[in-house]
Scaffold this motif. Structure first.
Motif, PDB file in Angstrom:
ATOM      1  N   ILE A   1      -7.188   0.175  15.162  1.00 37.26           N
ATOM      2  CA  ILE A   1      -5.903  -0.126  14.518  1.00 37.26           C
ATOM      3  C   ILE A   1      -5.504  -1.573  14.751  1.00 37.26           C
ATOM      4  O   ILE A   1      -5.034  -2.260  13.829  1.00 37.26           O
ATOM      5  N   ALA A   2      -5.726  -2.071  15.964  1.00 38.53           N
ATOM      6  CA  ALA A   2      -5.386  -3.469  16.252  1.00 38.53           C
ATOM      7  C   ALA A   2      -6.231  -4.434  15.431  1.00 38.53           C
ATOM      8  O   ALA A   2      -5.722  -5.433  14.915  1.00 38.53           O
ATOM      9  N   SER A   3      -7.514  -4.141  15.286  1.00 45.05           N
ATOM     10  CA  SER A   3      -8.366  -5.046  14.506  1.00 45.05           C
ATOM     11  C   SER A   3      -8.014  -4.995  13.022  1.00 45.05           C
ATOM     12  O   SER A   3      -8.070  -6.019  12.334  1.00 45.05           O
ATOM     13  N   LEU A   4      -7.637  -3.834  12.524  1.00 40.96           N
ATOM     14  CA  LEU A   4      -7.233  -3.742  11.117  1.00 40.96           C
ATOM     15  C   LEU A   4      -5.923  -4.481  10.868  1.00 40.96           C
ATOM     16  O   LEU A   4      -5.757  -5.143   9.841  1.00 40.96           O
ATOM     17  N   ARG A   5      -5.006  -4.388  11.795  1.00 41.51           N
ATOM     18  CA  ARG A   5      -3.741  -5.116  11.623  1.00 41.51           C
ATOM     19  C   ARG A   5      -3.933  -6.613  11.778  1.00 41.51           C
ATOM     20  O   ARG A   5      -3.248  -7.398  11.136  1.00 41.51           O
ATOM     21  N   LYS A   6      -4.864  -7.009  12.642  1.00 40.18           N
ATOM     22  CA  LYS A   6      -5.128  -8.434  12.821  1.00 40.18           C
ATOM     23  C   LYS A   6      -5.726  -9.043  11.549  1.00 40.18           C
ATOM     24  O   LYS A   6      -5.422 -10.173  11.200  1.00 40.18           O
ATOM     25  N   LYS A   7      -6.545  -8.263  10.851  1.00 40.27           N
ATOM     26  CA  LYS A   7      -7.129  -8.729   9.595  1.00 40.27           C
ATOM     27  C   LYS A   7      -6.188  -8.519   8.415  1.00 40.27           C
ATOM     28  O   LYS A   7      -6.531  -8.836   7.288  1.00 40.27           O
ATOM     29  N   LYS A   8      -5.020  -7.937   8.673  1.00 46.17           N
ATOM     30  CA  LYS A   8      -3.982  -7.679   7.674  1.00 46.17           C
ATOM     31  C   LYS A   8      -4.501  -6.818   6.517  1.00 46.17           C
ATOM     32  O   LYS A   8      -4.240  -7.082   5.355  1.00 46.17           O
ATOM     33  N   VAL A   9      -5.232  -5.768   6.876  1.00 43.53           N
ATOM     34  CA  VAL A   9      -5.744  -4.843   5.880  1.00 43.53           C
ATOM     35  C   VAL A   9      -4.633  -3.949   5.354  1.00 43.53           C
ATOM     36  O   VAL A   9      -4.639  -3.544   4.199  1.00 43.53           O
ATOM     37  N   ASP A  10      -3.647  -3.663   6.188  1.00 43.46           N
ATOM     38  CA  ASP A  10      -2.597  -2.731   5.810  1.00 43.46           C
ATOM     39  C   ASP A  10      -1.416  -3.398   5.116  1.00 43.46           C
ATOM     40  O   ASP A  10      -0.392  -2.759   4.904  1.00 43.46           O
ATOM     41  N   THR A  11      -1.521  -4.663   4.754  1.00 43.84           N
ATOM     42  CA  THR A  11      -0.426  -5.335   4.067  1.00 43.84           C
ATOM     43  C   THR A  11      -0.790  -5.574   2.612  1.00 43.84           C
ATOM     44  O   THR A  11      -1.960  -5.711   2.257  1.00 43.84           O
ATOM     45  N   LEU A  12       0.210  -5.634   1.792  1.00 41.62           N
ATOM     46  CA  LEU A  12       0.031  -5.871   0.370  1.00 41.62           C
ATOM     47  C   LEU A  12       0.945  -7.025  -0.009  1.00 41.62           C
ATOM     48  O   LEU A  12       2.165  -6.905   0.054  1.00 41.62           O
ATOM     49  N   GLU A  13       0.346  -8.147  -0.372  1.00 37.60           N
ATOM     50  CA  GLU A  13       1.130  -9.325  -0.704  1.00 37.60           C
ATOM     51  C   GLU A  13       1.141  -9.526  -2.221  1.00 37.60           C
ATOM     52  O   GLU A  13       0.128  -9.908  -2.805  1.00 37.60           O
ATOM     53  N   VAL A  14       2.256  -9.236  -2.826  1.00 36.12           N
ATOM     54  CA  VAL A  14       2.450  -9.465  -4.260  1.00 36.12           C
ATOM     55  C   VAL A  14       3.797 -10.139  -4.441  1.00 36.12           C
ATOM     56  O   VAL A  14       4.673 -10.075  -3.583  1.00 36.12           O
ATOM     57  N   TYR A  15       3.959 -10.792  -5.598  1.00 37.82           N
ATOM     58  CA  TYR A  15       5.180 -11.549  -5.822  1.00 37.82           C
ATOM     59  C   TYR A  15       6.005 -11.010  -6.987  1.00 37.82           C
ATOM     60  O   TYR A  15       7.159 -11.367  -7.130  1.00 37.82           O
ATOM     61  N   THR A  16       5.413 -10.148  -7.803  1.00 38.98           N
ATOM     62  CA  THR A  16       6.172  -9.570  -8.907  1.00 38.98           C
ATOM     63  C   THR A  16       5.952  -8.063  -8.918  1.00 38.98           C
ATOM     64  O   THR A  16       5.024  -7.541  -8.290  1.00 38.98           O
ATOM     65  N   GLU A  17       6.793  -7.393  -9.648  1.00 38.76           N
ATOM     66  CA  GLU A  17       6.670  -5.936  -9.740  1.00 38.76           C
ATOM     67  C   GLU A  17       5.428  -5.538 -10.527  1.00 38.76           C
ATOM     68  O   GLU A  17       4.795  -4.524 -10.237  1.00 38.76           O
ATOM     69  N   ALA A  18       5.056  -6.337 -11.515  1.00 39.73           N
ATOM     70  CA  ALA A  18       3.854  -6.045 -12.303  1.00 39.73           C
ATOM     71  C   ALA A  18       2.596  -6.139 -11.435  1.00 39.73           C
ATOM     72  O   ALA A  18       1.688  -5.294 -11.538  1.00 39.73           O
ATOM     73  N   GLN A  19       2.531  -7.141 -10.553  1.00 39.80           N
ATOM     74  CA  GLN A  19       1.401  -7.254  -9.635  1.00 39.80           C
ATOM     75  C   GLN A  19       1.358  -6.070  -8.679  1.00 39.80           C
ATOM     76  O   GLN A  19       0.284  -5.556  -8.368  1.00 39.80           O
ATOM     77  N   TYR A  20       2.524  -5.629  -8.245  1.00 43.64           N
ATOM     78  CA  TYR A  20       2.586  -4.490  -7.339  1.00 43.64           C
ATOM     79  C   TYR A  20       2.055  -3.229  -8.017  1.00 43.64           C
ATOM     80  O   TYR A  20       1.264  -2.485  -7.430  1.00 43.64           O
ATOM     81  N   LYS A  21       2.452  -3.003  -9.259  1.00 49.81           N
ATOM     82  CA  LYS A  21       1.976  -1.811  -9.977  1.00 49.81           C
ATOM     83  C   LYS A  21       0.470  -1.880 -10.217  1.00 49.81           C
ATOM     84  O   LYS A  21      -0.228  -0.875 -10.117  1.00 49.81           O
ATOM     85  N   MET A  22      -0.038  -3.090 -10.520  1.00 48.02           N
ATOM     86  CA  MET A  22      -1.470  -3.240 -10.755  1.00 48.02           C
ATOM     87  C   MET A  22      -2.252  -2.986  -9.461  1.00 48.02           C
ATOM     88  O   MET A  22      -3.266  -2.284  -9.477  1.00 48.02           O
ATOM     89  N   GLN A  23      -1.772  -3.510  -8.343  1.00 45.76           N
ATOM     90  CA  GLN A  23      -2.439  -3.289  -7.065  1.00 45.76           C
ATOM     91  C   GLN A  23      -2.389  -1.815  -6.662  1.00 45.76           C
ATOM     92  O   GLN A  23      -3.359  -1.272  -6.146  1.00 45.76           O
ATOM     93  N   LEU A  24      -1.267  -1.176  -6.928  1.00 44.15           N
ATOM     94  CA  LEU A  24      -1.129   0.238  -6.606  1.00 44.15           C
ATOM     95  C   LEU A  24      -2.102   1.078  -7.423  1.00 44.15           C
ATOM     96  O   LEU A  24      -2.733   2.004  -6.892  1.00 44.15           O
ATOM     97  N   LYS A  25      -2.255   0.765  -8.702  1.00 49.92           N
ATOM     98  CA  LYS A  25      -3.232   1.479  -9.533  1.00 49.92           C
ATOM     99  C   LYS A  25      -4.645   1.275  -9.009  1.00 49.92           C
ATOM    100  O   LYS A  25      -5.447   2.218  -8.974  1.00 49.92           O
ATOM    101  N   ASN A  26      -4.962   0.057  -8.594  1.00 43.56           N
ATOM    102  CA  ASN A  26      -6.295  -0.207  -8.051  1.00 43.56           C
ATOM    103  C   ASN A  26      -6.541   0.582  -6.779  1.00 43.56           C
ATOM    104  O   ASN A  26      -7.631   1.137  -6.578  1.00 43.56           O
TER     105      ASN A  26
ATOM    106  N   VAL B   1      -9.439   3.400  -6.177  1.00 39.97           N
ATOM    107  CA  VAL B   1     -10.401   3.284  -5.080  1.00 39.97           C
ATOM    108  C   VAL B   1     -10.338   4.517  -4.203  1.00 39.97           C
ATOM    109  O   VAL B   1     -11.371   5.059  -3.797  1.00 39.97           O
ATOM    110  N   ALA B   2      -9.143   4.999  -3.911  1.00 41.56           N
ATOM    111  CA  ALA B   2      -8.993   6.194  -3.083  1.00 41.56           C
ATOM    112  C   ALA B   2      -9.582   7.410  -3.786  1.00 41.56           C
ATOM    113  O   ALA B   2     -10.225   8.260  -3.150  1.00 41.56           O
ATOM    114  N   TYR B   3      -9.402   7.491  -5.092  1.00 34.78           N
ATOM    115  CA  TYR B   3      -9.945   8.634  -5.841  1.00 34.78           C
ATOM    116  C   TYR B   3     -11.464   8.587  -5.865  1.00 34.78           C
ATOM    117  O   TYR B   3     -12.126   9.590  -5.606  1.00 34.78           O
ATOM    118  N   TYR B   4     -12.047   7.430  -6.165  1.00 30.36           N
ATOM    119  CA  TYR B   4     -13.495   7.332  -6.268  1.00 30.36           C
ATOM    120  C   TYR B   4     -14.187   7.397  -4.923  1.00 30.36           C
ATOM    121  O   TYR B   4     -15.348   7.779  -4.844  1.00 30.36           O
TER     122      TYR B   4
END
Length: 110
Positions: free
Chosen positions: A75-100, A104-107
């Motif tokens: 968990i510490a190494s994943l947080r250090k690499k910032k795997v659990d963060t999502l950096e977006v600047y608009t709502e459209a980018q957020y929706k696109m990242q969420l769909k991706n 990925v989770a489904y496949y």
């Protein structure tokens, strides 16, 4: 690959071609959460059963502690690499990242 020492622990990994190696790594990556949580449940149940039988559960306790230390390091190494963060600047980018992420989770479950 950087971690050849760890990959040599996989049976027949050195004697396979590139496609078979990718399949082996995919299978291990897909089942590793089940193996990790299954091992955690088995070691915890072993600890409680041997404690209930009034025996000293040294091996179960050691395994349980090692798995907990491993999970904290992971968990510490994943947080250090910032795997659990999502950096977006608009709502459209957020929706696109969420769909991706949903794709990925489904496949990855297939």
């Amino acid at each position: 690959m950087n971690n050849d020492k760890i990959l040599r622990l996989i049976p027949n990994f050195r004697f396979t071609d590139e496609y078979e190696r990718q399949q082996l790594l995919h299978d291990y990556a897909r089942f590793s959460p089940w193996i990790f949580y299954g091992g955690l449940i088995i070691s915890a149940s072993d600890f409680f059963i041997t404690s209930y039988l009034n025996r000293l559960p040294i091996l179960g306790t050691l395994t349980f502690i090692l798995i907990l230390i491993y999970s904290i390091i992971l968990i510490a190494s994943l947080r250090k690499k910032k795997v659990d963060t999502l950096e977006v600047y608009t709502e459209a980018q957020y929706k696109m990242q969420l769909k991706n992420y949903i794709k990925v989770a489904y496949y990855s479950q297939l």
